[in-house]
Design an enzyme around this catalytic site. Structure first.
Site, PDB file in Angstrom:
ATOM      1  N   ASP A   1      -0.162   5.161   1.302  1.00  7.74           N
ATOM      2  CA  ASP A   1      -0.323   5.882   2.405  1.00  7.74           C
ATOM      3  C   ASP A   1      -0.332   5.097   3.655  1.00  7.74           C
ATOM      4  OD1 ASP A   1      -0.340   8.242   0.725  1.00  7.74           O
ATOM      5  OD2 ASP A   1      -2.758   8.127   0.579  1.00  7.74           O
TER       6      ASP A   1
ATOM      7  N   ASP B   1       0.820  -1.159   0.075  1.00  7.99           N
ATOM      8  CA  ASP B   1       0.002  -0.026   0.111  1.00  7.99           C
ATOM      9  C   ASP B   1       0.815   1.270   0.000  1.00  7.99           C
ATOM     10  OD1 ASP B   1      -2.161   1.792   0.211  1.00  7.99           O
ATOM     11  OD2 ASP B   1      -2.131   1.621   2.523  1.00  7.99           O
TER      12      ASP B   1
END
Length: 308
Positions: A64, A62
């Site tokens: 953020d 991922d």
């Protein structure tokens, strides 16, 4: 078997003499196997069976919260957008401002920027602004408001990222380099706007690593946001690998749900805003990746136990 009680709720066990029959009860790491006793009382009896052998072929990050701790930067950008357009939700006469405590809850409840604002305005009444003197009523006007706010917020976020004050989280770049050197496929899957993710990756991991990614997907590339598994299912298809041979690195329960629904194993590297979430379905939980090696993740995936 060596044991050490570090708190009333956590027991650390040296795995030297631990049988494979017991390993399914614990989160595994190269140094410790851990479990939280406070959760055991709520667990229902389940039959555990070892899944088919898994081999790490693709490591998926991922963005953020994983590559960078960015949520406070996003919050700042949203609030700047609300102030810029004088976004006021009745009955308040002041521009909307999401405080830290509320945003921690919101960002772990709703994935993606536009869905966050749409959910908030539905719950707290649609706002007036410099775009619409009175709160928009039609779907077209509401979509225009959301799109305009998101576009401005994204540009503001870019300015923050370009400032040179943002760094990657510990261990991320080393782990990416280890994966590529070992011939593993490397991907980034983020629910955020594509332009903002591209900017982050170019500025934080560098152009060479960014161009070396085997797959890159952002929120714009799929119709459904996390916790829907579509982004991870799409990544596996593009990489040409089985979901069971992918390992996802996430920071929140929303991302964890997306990964596990896609049939992928997931490790968590939590942040201050996600540390208290329930990561029961992950195969390992870390405060960061500074002490995590690729070999650790390969062993984790090989020893994955599936509850049925």
């Amino acid at each position: 078997m060596a044991m050490a009680m570090t708190s009333p709720s956590t027991l650390f066990i040296s795995p030297q003499n631990l049988s494979s029959n017991c390993s399914s009860l614990f989160h595994y790491s190269p140094k410790f196997l851990t479990f939280q006793t406070k959760k055991l009382s709520s667990l229902k009896p389940r039959r555990l069976s070892v899944s088919a052998s898994r081999s790490l072929q693709a490591l998926i990050f991922d963005c953020d919260g994983v590559i960078l701790e960015s949520e406070h930067l996003h919050r700042q950008a949203y609030n700047d957008a609300f102030a810029h357009f004088n976004v006021r939700c009745p009955p308040s006469s002041q521009p909307l401002n999401w405080d830290l405590e509320f945003y921690d809850v919101l960002q772990n409840l709703i994935g993606g920027g536009k869905p966050k604002m749409r959910w908030y305005f539905k719950e707290h009444r649609w706002p007036s602004s410099t775009l619409f003197e009175t709160p928009p009523e039609s779907d077209e006007e509401r979509a225009k408001l959301i799109d305009t706010l998101q576009d401005w917020k994204t540009e503001r976020y870019k300015e923050i990222i370009k400032s040179g004050t943002v760094e990657t989280r510990p261990g991320v770049l080393r782990l990416m380099d280890e994966a590529k050197a070992a011939g593993k496929m490397l991907a980034v899957c983020s629910a955020a706007t594509k332009s903002s993710v591209v900017l982050c990756l170019e500025n934080l991991i560098g152009m060479e690593r960014f161009k070396g990614l085997d797959c890159f997907l952002a929120g714009d590339d799929v119709k459904e946001k996390k916790p829907d598994p579509l982004i991870y299912l799409t990544a596996a298809k593009r990489l040409g690998v089985s979901e069971k041979d992918c390992l996802v690195v996430e920071d929140s329960v929303i991302g964890l749900q997306a990964a596990t629904k896609a049939g992928m194993s997931c490790v968590i590297t939590y942040t201050s805003s996600t540390a208290d979430q329930d990561f029961t379905d992950s195969i390992a939980i870390y405060p960061d990746l500074s002490n995590v090696r690729l070999s650790d993740l390969e062993l984790l995936l090989q020893n994955t136990v599936t509850a049925k």
